[in-house]
Design an enzyme around this catalytic site. Structure first.
Site, PDB file in Angstrom:
ATOM      1  N   CYS A 115     -20.323  19.502  12.579  1.00 41.37           N
ATOM      2  CA  CYS A 115     -20.298  18.147  11.991  1.00 41.37           C
ATOM      3  C   CYS A 115     -20.265  18.178  10.464  1.00 41.37           C
ATOM      4  CB  CYS A 115     -21.473  17.326  12.493  1.00 41.37           C
ATOM      5  SG  CYS A 115     -21.331  16.987  14.259  1.00 41.37           S
ATOM      6  N   HIS A 265     -21.504  11.153   7.768  1.00 43.69           N
ATOM      7  CA  HIS A 265     -21.081  11.645   9.071  1.00 43.69           C
ATOM      8  C   HIS A 265     -21.479  10.612  10.127  1.00 43.69           C
ATOM      9  CE1 HIS A 265     -20.445  13.958  12.593  1.00 43.69           C
ATOM     10  NE2 HIS A 265     -21.729  14.109  12.855  1.00 43.69           N
ATOM     11  N   ASN A 295     -18.772  10.123  17.921  1.00 41.89           N
ATOM     12  CA  ASN A 295     -18.890  11.243  16.992  1.00 41.89           C
ATOM     13  C   ASN A 295     -17.649  12.139  17.134  1.00 41.89           C
ATOM     14  OD1 ASN A 295     -19.543  13.559  15.579  1.00 41.89           O
ATOM     15  ND2 ASN A 295     -21.610  13.748  16.425  1.00 41.89           N
TER      16      ASN A 295
HETATM   17  N1  COA Z   1     -27.592   7.277  29.741  1.00 38.94           N
HETATM   18  C1  COA Z   1     -28.743   6.903  30.292  1.00 38.94           C
HETATM   19  N2  COA Z   1     -29.876   7.601  30.178  1.00 38.94           N
HETATM   20  C2  COA Z   1     -29.819   8.735  29.468  1.00 38.94           C
HETATM   21  C3  COA Z   1     -28.638   9.188  28.859  1.00 38.94           C
HETATM   22  C4  COA Z   1     -27.487   8.405  29.023  1.00 38.94           C
HETATM   23  N3  COA Z   1     -26.318   8.735  28.473  1.00 38.94           N
HETATM   24  N4  COA Z   1     -28.894  10.339  28.211  1.00 38.94           N
HETATM   25  C5  COA Z   1     -30.199  10.606  28.395  1.00 38.94           C
HETATM   26  N5  COA Z   1     -30.762   9.648  29.166  1.00 38.94           N
HETATM   27  C6  COA Z   1     -32.139   9.527  29.615  1.00 38.94           C
HETATM   28  C7  COA Z   1     -32.911  10.818  29.520  1.00 38.94           C
HETATM   29  O1  COA Z   1     -32.662  11.588  30.642  1.00 38.94           O
HETATM   30  C8  COA Z   1     -34.330  10.325  29.410  1.00 38.94           C
HETATM   31  O2  COA Z   1     -34.777  10.031  30.695  1.00 38.94           O
HETATM   32  P1  COA Z   1     -36.298  10.349  31.138  1.00 38.94           P
HETATM   33  O3  COA Z   1     -37.153   9.598  30.160  1.00 38.94           O
HETATM   34  O4  COA Z   1     -36.359   9.823  32.529  1.00 38.94           O
HETATM   35  O5  COA Z   1     -36.430  11.828  31.020  1.00 38.94           O
HETATM   36  C9  COA Z   1     -34.220   8.991  28.667  1.00 38.94           C
HETATM   37  O6  COA Z   1     -32.839   8.627  28.765  1.00 38.94           O
HETATM   38  C10 COA Z   1     -34.629   9.027  27.202  1.00 38.94           C
HETATM   39  O7  COA Z   1     -34.056  10.150  26.628  1.00 38.94           O
HETATM   40  P2  COA Z   1     -34.460  10.558  25.182  1.00 38.94           P
HETATM   41  O8  COA Z   1     -33.898  11.893  24.971  1.00 38.94           O
HETATM   42  O9  COA Z   1     -35.906  10.318  24.948  1.00 38.94           O
HETATM   43  O10 COA Z   1     -33.645   9.491  24.320  1.00 38.94           O
HETATM   44  P3  COA Z   1     -33.560   9.387  22.768  1.00 38.94           P
HETATM   45  O11 COA Z   1     -34.128   8.089  22.358  1.00 38.94           O
HETATM   46  O12 COA Z   1     -34.030  10.614  22.056  1.00 38.94           O
HETATM   47  O13 COA Z   1     -31.979   9.329  22.537  1.00 38.94           O
HETATM   48  C11 COA Z   1     -30.094  10.636  21.848  1.00 38.94           C
HETATM   49  C12 COA Z   1     -31.157  10.398  22.914  1.00 38.94           C
HETATM   50  C13 COA Z   1     -29.274  11.827  22.274  1.00 38.94           C
HETATM   51  C14 COA Z   1     -29.202   9.390  21.760  1.00 38.94           C
HETATM   52  C15 COA Z   1     -30.804  10.869  20.500  1.00 38.94           C
HETATM   53  O14 COA Z   1     -31.788  11.858  20.615  1.00 38.94           O
HETATM   54  C16 COA Z   1     -29.828  11.277  19.423  1.00 38.94           C
HETATM   55  O15 COA Z   1     -28.951  10.520  19.050  1.00 38.94           O
HETATM   56  N6  COA Z   1     -30.008  12.484  18.847  1.00 38.94           N
HETATM   57  C17 COA Z   1     -29.094  12.981  17.845  1.00 38.94           C
HETATM   58  C18 COA Z   1     -27.883  13.506  18.535  1.00 38.94           C
HETATM   59  C19 COA Z   1     -26.729  13.740  17.606  1.00 38.94           C
HETATM   60  O16 COA Z   1     -26.482  12.944  16.756  1.00 38.94           O
HETATM   61  N7  COA Z   1     -26.033  14.847  17.805  1.00 38.94           N
HETATM   62  C20 COA Z   1     -24.925  15.215  16.995  1.00 38.94           C
HETATM   63  C21 COA Z   1     -25.412  15.619  15.672  1.00 38.94           C
HETATM   64  S1  COA Z   1     -24.171  16.064  14.635  1.00 38.94           S
END
Ligand code: COA
Length: 338
Positions: A115, A265, A295
């Site tokens: 990224c 980004h 992304n």
């Molecule tokens: N749809 C529905 N539910 C989903 C899901 C989806 N696409 N992806 C994950 N879940 C579920 C998980 O399994 C979890 O379930 P559980 O509580 O029963 O275990 C729940 O949703 C919450 O997941 P969590 O990981 O706590 O969510 P979050 O608030 O941290 O959000 C991201 C997840 C990935 C959106 C967030 O962490 C994020 O954006 N991180 C940065 C990622 C990024 O930008 N990457 C590229 C960087 S360059």
């Protein structure tokens, strides 16, 4: 004597035609439009069809950037391309792009910094121009993610976030006469911390095993798909991006408030809102495209730049801050006068 600097002469971008909505994703995985919007702000992303490759998307974006610059591919003396989804493991995708542009002979460099790939590519190109080695460099970020994601429920935490696309800029050498008004790249700032390599990575193919780089077992274990510790990535991105913006401001002795436009980004709208808040910057100064494109990794910044130009938001003379964070971990910033 006027200092040798680089400036952006033309910008172009390209996304494939096919739009995939959040709703459409529900046919393959257990997710919802509401979950994706709430967590990331993403509403749609674009996916390629058929045999379209990363260098195909890069080619279209490059043609547009060349047209915007009013020059021909034959005027280029180098290509620097950032991607984590290359056409092939080797040779580099910049080589494929160079052949498709019909300019054999010029240098072609692949940058593998995910990224932050475009910022690394821009910085490399800027150094080649400052040193007098090159005069016109095509800098590209391009990705085809849709072919390497697990779109089942198991991979939903990652696959809902990414899209395909490409962006390109023509960087050209210039003699800086008035640093306060002349368009140029003021500075670039690059960082990495490999201790976090496994927080966002794709393990296979790999050499860190005995035997072949790719096996049926690796595929069964889905190691050929990316894996991510989302919360850790979120935490570090929200810290490192503001840090790199401050670094660029300090290096150029300006206040954050003097920046006219922030092109961050595009990983997650919530990350960018958090970064803006920490910087004390109004959301109206941040141009986001993640809602439409998801992304697109190395492509987000030049794609956003092109969209900002088309929308009339990015105008000549503006002081523009670029900042990114990604797998590696890698992060950085660049300050430029457009
Ligand atoms: N749809 C529905 N539910 C989903 C899901 C989806 N696409 N992806 C994950 N879940 C579920 C998980 O399994 C979890 O379930 P559980 O509580 O029963 O275990 C729940 O949703 C919450 O997941 P969590 O990981 O706590 O969510 P979050 O608030 O941290 O959000 C991201 C997840 C990935 C959106 C967030 O962490 C994020 O954006 N991180 C940065 C990622 C990024 O930008 N990457 C590229 C960087 S360059």
């Amino acid at each position: 004597m006027a200092a040798r600097r680089s400036r952006i002469r033309g910008v172009g971008s390209h996304v494939p035609e096919r739009v995939v909505t959040n709703e459409e994703l529900t046919q393959w995985m257990d997710t919802s439009d509401e979950w994706i919007r709430q967590r990331s702000g993403i509403e749609t992303r674009h996916w390629v069809d058929g045999a379209t490759s990363t260098s195909d998307l890069a080619l279209e974006a490059s043609h547009r950037a060349l047209r915007a610059a009013g020059i021909e591919a034959g005027d280029l003396d180098m290509i620097v391309l950032g991607t984590l989804s290359p056409d092939h493991d080797f040779p580099g995708t910049a080589c494929y792009l160079q052949a498709k542009l019909g300019v054999p002979g010029i240098a072609a460099i692949d940058v593998r910094q995910q990224c932050t790939g475009f910022l690394y590519a821009l910085s490399i190109a800027d150094q080649f121009i400052r040193s007098g080695h090159s005069q016109r460099i095509l800098v590209v970020g391009a990705e085809v993610h849709s072919k390497s994601m697990d779109i089942s429920t198991e991979g939903r935490d990652i696959s809902v976030l990414f899209g395909d696309g490409a962006g390109a800029v023509i960087l050209e050498g210039c003699d800086l006469r008035d640093p306060a008004t002349d368009p140029h790249i003021l500075s670039t700032h690059l960082h990495a911390d490999g201790n976090f390599a496994e927080a966002l990575c794709m393990k296979a193919p790999q050499t860190a095993v005995e035997g072949p780089r790719i096996t049926h077992e690796m595929i069964d274990a889905k190691e050929h798909y990316p894996q991510m510790n989302g919360k850790l990535v979120f935490l570090h991105a929200s810290k490192r991006m503001p840090e790199s913006v401050h670094e660029a401001c300090e290096a150029n002795e300006i206040e954050v408030g003097e920046v006219d436009l922030f092109l961050f980004h595009q990983a997650n709208l919530r990350i960018n809102q958090q970064v803006a808040k920490q910087l004390g910057v109004d959301d109206s100064k941040v141009f986001n495209t993640v809602q439409r494109f998801g992304n697109t990794t190395a492509a987000t910044i030049p794609l956003g730049m092109h969209e900002a130009i088309k929308a009339g938001v990015l105008k000549p003379g503006m002081l523009v801050m670029l900042s990114a964070f990604g797998s590696g971990f890698t992060w950085g910033s660049a300050l430029l006068r457009y």
